[in-house]
Design a protein around this motif. Structure first.
Motif, PDB file in Angstrom:
ATOM      1  N   THR A 129     -21.237  71.581  40.476  1.00 23.73           N
ATOM      2  CA  THR A 129     -20.265  71.279  39.435  1.00 23.73           C
ATOM      3  C   THR A 129     -18.901  71.082  40.076  1.00 23.73           C
ATOM      4  O   THR A 129     -18.707  71.365  41.259  1.00 23.73           O
ATOM      5  CB  THR A 129     -20.163  72.428  38.417  1.00 23.73           C
ATOM      6  OG1 THR A 129     -19.685  73.576  39.111  1.00 23.73           O
ATOM      7  CG2 THR A 129     -21.496  72.733  37.787  1.00 23.73           C
ATOM      8  N   ARG A 130     -17.955  70.609  39.289  1.00 25.55           N
ATOM      9  CA  ARG A 130     -16.584  70.398  39.750  1.00 25.55           C
ATOM     10  C   ARG A 130     -16.014  71.702  40.319  1.00 25.55           C
ATOM     11  O   ARG A 130     -15.422  71.733  41.386  1.00 25.55           O
ATOM     12  CB  ARG A 130     -15.776  69.900  38.546  1.00 25.55           C
ATOM     13  CG  ARG A 130     -14.311  69.712  38.704  1.00 25.55           C
ATOM     14  CD  ARG A 130     -13.862  68.576  39.568  1.00 25.55           C
ATOM     15  NE  ARG A 130     -14.239  67.240  39.154  1.00 25.55           N
ATOM     16  CZ  ARG A 130     -14.053  66.177  39.953  1.00 25.55           C
ATOM     17  NH1 ARG A 130     -13.510  66.318  41.132  1.00 25.55           N
ATOM     18  NH2 ARG A 130     -14.424  64.989  39.556  1.00 25.55           N
ATOM     19  N   TRP A 131     -16.221  72.800  39.598  1.00 23.55           N
ATOM     20  CA  TRP A 131     -15.657  74.079  40.032  1.00 23.55           C
ATOM     21  C   TRP A 131     -16.355  74.609  41.284  1.00 23.55           C
ATOM     22  O   TRP A 131     -15.724  75.141  42.187  1.00 23.55           O
ATOM     23  CB  TRP A 131     -15.724  75.105  38.899  1.00 23.55           C
ATOM     24  CG  TRP A 131     -15.272  76.463  39.333  1.00 23.55           C
ATOM     25  CD1 TRP A 131     -16.014  77.593  39.404  1.00 23.55           C
ATOM     26  CD2 TRP A 131     -13.965  76.826  39.793  1.00 23.55           C
ATOM     27  NE1 TRP A 131     -15.264  78.626  39.876  1.00 23.55           N
ATOM     28  CE2 TRP A 131     -13.996  78.194  40.128  1.00 23.55           C
ATOM     29  CE3 TRP A 131     -12.761  76.127  39.970  1.00 23.55           C
ATOM     30  CZ2 TRP A 131     -12.888  78.882  40.614  1.00 23.55           C
ATOM     31  CZ3 TRP A 131     -11.658  76.807  40.459  1.00 23.55           C
ATOM     32  CH2 TRP A 131     -11.732  78.161  40.775  1.00 23.55           C
ATOM     33  N   GLN A 132     -17.679  74.444  41.335  1.00 19.91           N
ATOM     34  CA  GLN A 132     -18.397  74.871  42.544  1.00 19.91           C
ATOM     35  C   GLN A 132     -17.894  74.095  43.751  1.00 19.91           C
ATOM     36  O   GLN A 132     -17.671  74.647  44.822  1.00 19.91           O
ATOM     37  CB  GLN A 132     -19.908  74.655  42.366  1.00 19.91           C
ATOM     38  CG  GLN A 132     -20.544  75.671  41.447  1.00 19.91           C
ATOM     39  CD  GLN A 132     -21.974  75.317  41.087  1.00 19.91           C
ATOM     40  OE1 GLN A 132     -22.342  74.138  41.041  1.00 19.91           O
ATOM     41  NE2 GLN A 132     -22.777  76.320  40.812  1.00 19.91           N
ATOM     42  N   THR A 133     -17.703  72.789  43.552  1.00 21.08           N
ATOM     43  CA  THR A 133     -17.188  71.959  44.635  1.00 21.08           C
ATOM     44  C   THR A 133     -15.805  72.426  45.070  1.00 21.08           C
ATOM     45  O   THR A 133     -15.521  72.585  46.253  1.00 21.08           O
ATOM     46  CB  THR A 133     -17.104  70.493  44.167  1.00 21.08           C
ATOM     47  OG1 THR A 133     -18.394  70.084  43.743  1.00 21.08           O
ATOM     48  CG2 THR A 133     -16.622  69.595  45.277  1.00 21.08           C
TER      49      THR A 133
END
Lengths: 277, 302, 253
Positions: free
Chosen positions: A174-178
């Protein structure tokens, strides 16, 4: 031909002179304070309480005052600033709202510290009834260093190659994981630089803290106690002619602390290959 | 939610699952953090202007700006002495710092070897770090006595303020000007030198004009810094609220007056200091605006 | 070819702002085989590839029309989440792009973001993925050293291993060998030939010889249109459209 050479020689002479003057001036300033101050610094000076408003004794509570104010300010400003930088660089593609936010950040960076002081005095001390306290001073400082943290962190995040983001997103992250697992770790030295620059600014600040943290010459035991940082103590020592030796020594301690913090910032920045600002 | 995110990998669907809520929450939290700056700017404006409002209304902004008498004990708040004092100190500082700073920037970017520049550059960054109260302290113990013995008088003067400020704003002028010079394409230098110009002609006629936007920005930012500086200026200018054109006279600045008087000011006097802060704030915001405009225009044209 | 396709595009158009980059493409990608997309640069082949796992979403101003079906569902439906989509349809990029982490951490990254926490399980996945990517023997003794220290070819195989670790079903490869030397290219090609027994693979390449070596199906693109597609050997020996023939005989591109 001769005339042109003469013009060049004169110009280069002046330029060289301006460089020599500048660096000589700076060497003189730093050298003078450090040499004069070091002579008066000893363990006792650093660890004992002042007596007679600072005429005698050490500066222990003001060192603690500086460290506590700076520490609490960073606790507030670093998470906020890093989060804001992440939002601005990773979560948005621009638009009018973002332009307004950026304008606000740039403006905050240019507002003089006395205005932060007035604001802190009116809003934090009086309106929110936080009183002259560590908390009021730290919040005022936090707002002051916020633009430094946001700008420096954003710059660091922007140097992270897009390849990393694409690779991570293409794996289904996800965007946040990235952001949290790939982008931020890669930008970490830049974030450290941001924190160092911010602490240097906070340690050296006087006016904003003066109007918000009071200036009591005692140890703060809670966030609601007033406190006096080294900068303010130096002002009193110098302006009220309390003790010249102690003023030199305080200036030297302050200078050493700020120079160490900034040297670390420069070190991390160069290691990271970031642009100066 | 935790349970869901553990189970998700096993379900073979590409459709949205409740785990996506976490991403939404994070998005909102980050957005809120980004808006803190805007909120802060709003609160600063509201409270500084708000506190100064009573005096603004009572005396009228024009009377405040044009009034030459600042005597808080008689509730007379003419701010012209502080306005002219600030202007003179700032202009004096720029007069000293701009030539020195731009000269230094040219030296670092164009004339010195890379080794020397790499050695000197961190020094400049470190000098930007010296706290203003330390500069004020040095002003009091070294500069003021020097001026006193050279020109007579007390030594506490607008000139002392200008000199201290000049040293304080030098680093940012040098840094930004040098960055701008270095960012210019090497082609400019080659093209000019290939036409038979000397290095100085290249610097003077090609590089400096091309770097003008950056140098202008550095000067505007330095100006903002000088106008708003409190501690160092307050410690050396003498803080006499009289309109004067002589740099050797003592004088007061807007920021310096606030710094000196806030601790004992009450009621209308306190409001007057906030009104002074409001004028200072307006000037700074105008300068900020101009600097941002020049920066963005420079970016577009490149 | 359409019916049995694992993933297919139907009447698919894509615009970058006003620029019409893909014009009504219809094409299916059969399971357990390799389809190569070829054509001169700027023909839209990479754009189509990046539409298959919605990596184009990251570019501002992109608009699409038509369908991309993955096992029957349109991946551009509003209720589709790109995160599980990209887990199923993975991508290898032109330039090898390992993260600035150790070899182990690179491979473990995908399983971790998808919720795997157990160290022993991660170790198994890392070993399996590296073996599948034919890299295990070269790196098994230095799993903790930085991935960026590997050679270019090894980095690209690492990226493939990293992708395999999230158990994708479709592999998209955007000129995976263009940044590699001939020996490294050969190794990656061998690997790809092996992988296509298990996965649906789509490769973008500008190298016709490479397409001939590794692909089962071929689609030729020109100026945003798909000119023709078919079984690789037939299309190479018997192109029906003159643009294809011109390209194959090296008259442009």
């Amino acid at each position: 031909m001769k005339k042109r050479n003469l013009a060049q020689r004169t110009a280069f002479l002046l330029i060289g002179a301006s460089a020599v003057i500048t660096f000589a001036l700076f060497a003189l300033i730093l050298g003078y304070v450090l040499i004069k101050g070091m002579a008066n610094i000893n363990w006792e000076f650093l660890t004992t309480y002042p007596a007679l408003m600072g005429r005698e004794g050490g500066i222990f509570p003001t060192i603690i005052g500086t460290l506590v104010l700076t520490g609490v300010a960073l606790l507030i400003a670093v998470p906020l600033g890093v989060a804001a930088a992440i939002y601005l660089s990773e979560y948005t593609k621009g638009g009018i709202g973002i332009r307004i936010i950026r304008f606000a950040i740039e403006s905050l960076a240019g507002i003089p510290s006395i205005i932060y002081g007035l604001f802190g005095f009116a809003f934090l001390v009086t309106f929110l009834k936080l009183g002259f306290s560590v908390l009021s001073g730290a919040i005022a400082l936090a707002l002051m260093v916020l633009p430094i943290i946001i700008r420096t962190t954003e710059e660091a995040i922007r140097t992270v190659p897009d390849d990393y983001r694409q690779a991570s997103l293409a794996l289904g992250a996800t965007r946040w994981q990235t952001t949290s697992r790939v982008v931020l770790p890669a930008a970490l030295p830049g974030v450290v630089t941001a924190v160092m620059l911010a602490s240097g600014r906070a340690v050296g600040e006087t006016a904003a803290v003066w109007l918000t943290a009071g200036g009591a010459l005692k140890l703060p035991f809670s966030l609601h106690d007033p406190t006096r940082p080294m900068t303010l103590h130096l002002y009193y020592l110098a302006a009220e002619g309390l003790s010249l030796e102690r003023a030199y020594a305080t200036a030297a301690v302050l200078l050493v602390l700020v120079l160490v913090v900034y040297s670390l910032a420069i070190f991390f920045r160069q290691k990271f290959g970031m642009k100066r600002r | 939610m935790k349970k869901n995110s553990v189970e998700t990998p096993s379900t073979h669907t590409i459709h949205k699952d409740p785990g996506a809520r976490k991403e939404k929450t994070i998005h909102i939290v980050l957005l809120l953090a980004a808006t803190v700056s805007l909120l802060a700017l709003f609160l600063i404006t509201a409270f500084v202007v708000g506190e100064g409002w009573p005096v603004m209304v009572k005396h009228g902004p024009l009377n405040l700006i044009l009034g030459t008498d600042w005597t808080p004990s008689r509730l007379s708040f003419g701010m012209l002495p502080q306005l002219t004092g600030t202007l003179l100190v700032t202009l004096g500082a720029l007069l000293i710092a701009v030539p020195l700073g731009v000269g230094c920037a040219i030296f670092l970017a164009e004339l010195s070897s890379e080794k020397v520049a790499n050695l000197l550059r961190p020094c400049i960054s470190l000098l930007a770090a010296v706290p203003s109260v330390v500069y004020g302290f040095l002003g009091v113990i070294a500069l003021v006595p020097l001026l006193r013995s050279t020109f007579g008088g007390s030594g506490y003067s607008l000139l002392a303020g200008s000199i201290v400020l000049a040293i304080m704003i030098l680093p940012s002028i040098i840094n930004i000007s040098e960055d701008t010079l270095r960012a210019l394409p090497i082609d400019y230098r080659e093209a000019s030198l290939a036409l038979g110009s000397t290095r100085w002609q290249t610097i003077w006629r090609v590089l400096l004009p091309a770097a003008r936007p950056g140098i202008v920005v550095s000067i505007i930012l330095a100006m903002g810094r000088a106008i708003g500086e409190t501690m160092a200026v307050m410690m050396v200018t003498g803080n006499r609220a009289k309109v004067t054109g002589a740099l050797l006279d003592p004088g007061a600045t807007m920021a310096g007056t606030i710094g000196l008087e806030w601790s004992y000011a009450a009621d209308e006097h306190s409001s007057a200091l906030f009104a002074l802060g409001t004028f200072l704030f307006i000037v700074i915001m105008l300068l900020n605006g101009v600097a941002q405009l020049v920066t963005s225009r420079g970016r577009v044209s490149q | 070819m359409m019916q049995s396709a694992k993933i297919s595009v139907q009447d698919f158009s894509l615009y970058y702002g006003a620029f019409h980059a893909l014009k009504k493409i219809s094409l299916g990608f059969p399971p357990r085989s390799l389809t190569a997309l070829v054509g001169p640069s700027g023909c839209g082949k990479s754009t189509l590839l990046r539409s298959l796992n919605r990596m184009n979403d990251l570019i501002a101003g992109v608009r699409v029309e038509g369908r991309v079906s993955l096992e029957g569902s349109n991946i551009y439906d509003p209720d589709v989440d790109v995160v599980p989509l990209r887990k199923k349809v993975g991508m290898v990029f032109q330039r090898p792009n390992p993260f600035p982490m150790s070899i182990f951490e690179n491979i473990a990254y995908g399983p971790r973001v998808h919720g795997e926490k157990k160290r022993s399980r991660l170790q198994d996945i890392v070993e399996q993925s590296l073996k599948s990517a034919a890299l295990w023997d070269e790196v098994k003794d230095r799993l903790d050293s930085p991935a960026l220290k590997l050679s270019g070819g090894q980095q690209q195989r690492l990226c493939i291993a990293r992708l395999l670790a999230v158990e994708p079903e479709v592999l998209l490869m955007d000129e995976p060998c263009s940044a590699l030397d001939p020996i490294a290219t050969e190794k990656v090609e061998e690997l790809v030939m092996d992988l296509k027994k298990k996965y649906t693979i789509v490769v973008v390449t500008h190298n016709i010889a490479q397409a001939a070596r590794i692909s089962d199906y071929l689609a030729f693109f020109y100026l945003g249109e798909m000119i023709e597609s078919g079984v690789t050997r037939q299309l190479l020996t018997n192109p029906t459209k003159h643009q294809t023939e011109d390209y194959l005989t090296g008259r442009f591109g």
